[in-house]
Design an enzyme around this catalytic site. Structure first.
Site, mmCIF file in Angstrom:
data_model
loop_
_atom_site.group_PDB
_atom_site.id
_atom_site.type_symbol
_atom_site.label_atom_id
_atom_site.label_comp_id
_atom_site.label_asym_id
_atom_site.label_seq_id
_atom_site.Cartn_x
_atom_site.Cartn_y
_atom_site.Cartn_z
ATOM 1 N N ALA A 1 20.021 -8.323 -6.219
ATOM 2 C CA ALA A 1 19.102 -9.446 -6.011
ATOM 3 C C ALA A 1 19.243 -9.969 -4.587
ATOM 4 C CB ALA A 1 19.408 -10.550 -7.012
ATOM 5 N N HIS B 1 0.792 -1.245 0.000
ATOM 6 C CA HIS B 1 0.000 0.000 0.000
ATOM 7 C C HIS B 1 0.823 1.293 0.000
ATOM 8 C CE1 HIS B 1 0.821 0.705 4.316
ATOM 9 N NE2 HIS B 1 0.935 -0.609 4.312
#
Ligand code: JB2
Length: 214
Positions: free
Chosen positions: A186, A138
């Protein structure tokens, strides 16, 4: 009705986009590439170089940017700006299996691929990629031409600057900010803000490189 599309590039990222566009039943005219010897991709023909796009009326087609690699970050943005300046628009590609809140705002050319999630009150800038299975929670503010690579987790209220690359499987904890053009390696876990133009890696993530070329 959705206009037919032309893909820029015919490599790995274009392959994934073409597959998504086919599932969306979008008409694909073909793809362009600097390599004139390339074979059709999933049956989609090579049209030629990017100049071929100019043979199409910008009101009758949309483009899809197939440059996805970290090495082609600058090119991805350049191609977007070049064709926007000539009146072409970049289609949003949202894979049918992606979950995108109706309360998220997506600019032109955003690509949300298989299994990705984008939660409410997020804003994703032009050309940003949320790749396979990545999650953006969000109220995240994500700039233009950001690549959130497969499986990364961007938790709530995170800010990501233009042109940043979030590597596969990275985790950005709540409320951190990633500076423009920076790279998160990564698998890194980012627990504090990252400045512009650096590469961070590790758990917790630390700066390992400063970029000299923007
Ligand atoms: O200026 C160009 C241009 N420069 C290179 N215009 C156009 N239309 N095409 C261009 N290309 C072409 O883009 C190259 O000749 C090549 O065919 C393609 C890039 O393919 P590649 O597979 O090297 O990169 P990618 O961006 O499609 O995929 C990378 O990034 C993805 C996110 C790979 O690392 C994938 O594994 C990864 N999933």
């Amino acid at each position: 009705m959705s206009l037919p599309v032309i893909i820029l590039g015919g490599g790995g990222h274009a392959l994934v986009l073409i597959d998504a566009l086919m599932q969306l039943k979008r008409e694909i005219i073909g793809y362009t590439d600097t390599d004139s010897g390339k074979a059709p991709v999933l049956g989609v023909p090579l049209l030629g170089s990017d100049e071929k796009i100019l043979e199409h009326d910008p009101a009758q087609v949309m483009l899809v940017n197939g440059m996805g690699s970290i090495e082609s970050r600058a090119l991805r943005r350049e191609l977007h700006d070049l064709f926007r300046a000539r009146g072409y628009r970049f289609a949003r590609v949202i894979h049918p299996s992606a979950v995108v809140s109706p309360h998220a705002r997506l600019e032109d050319g955003v690509q949300i691929l298989a299994g990705a999630v984008v939660q409410p009150e997020c804003r994703l800038g032009a050309g940003t990629i949320v790749n396979t299975g990545a999650r953006v929670d969000h109220e995240c503010l994500v700039g233009a031409h950001v690549h959130i690579a497969p499986g990364s987790i961007v938790t709530g209220n995170v800010r990501i600057g233009d042109g940043a690359h979030i590597g596969a499987g990275a985790v950005l904890v709540k409320e951190v900010a990633i500076g423009a053009r920076s790279v998160v390696g990564a698998g890194a876990v980012v627990v504090e803000d990252v400045p512009e133009d650096v590469t961070v890696a590790g758990v917790p993530a630390r700066v390992i490189r400063h970029r000299t070329v923007k």
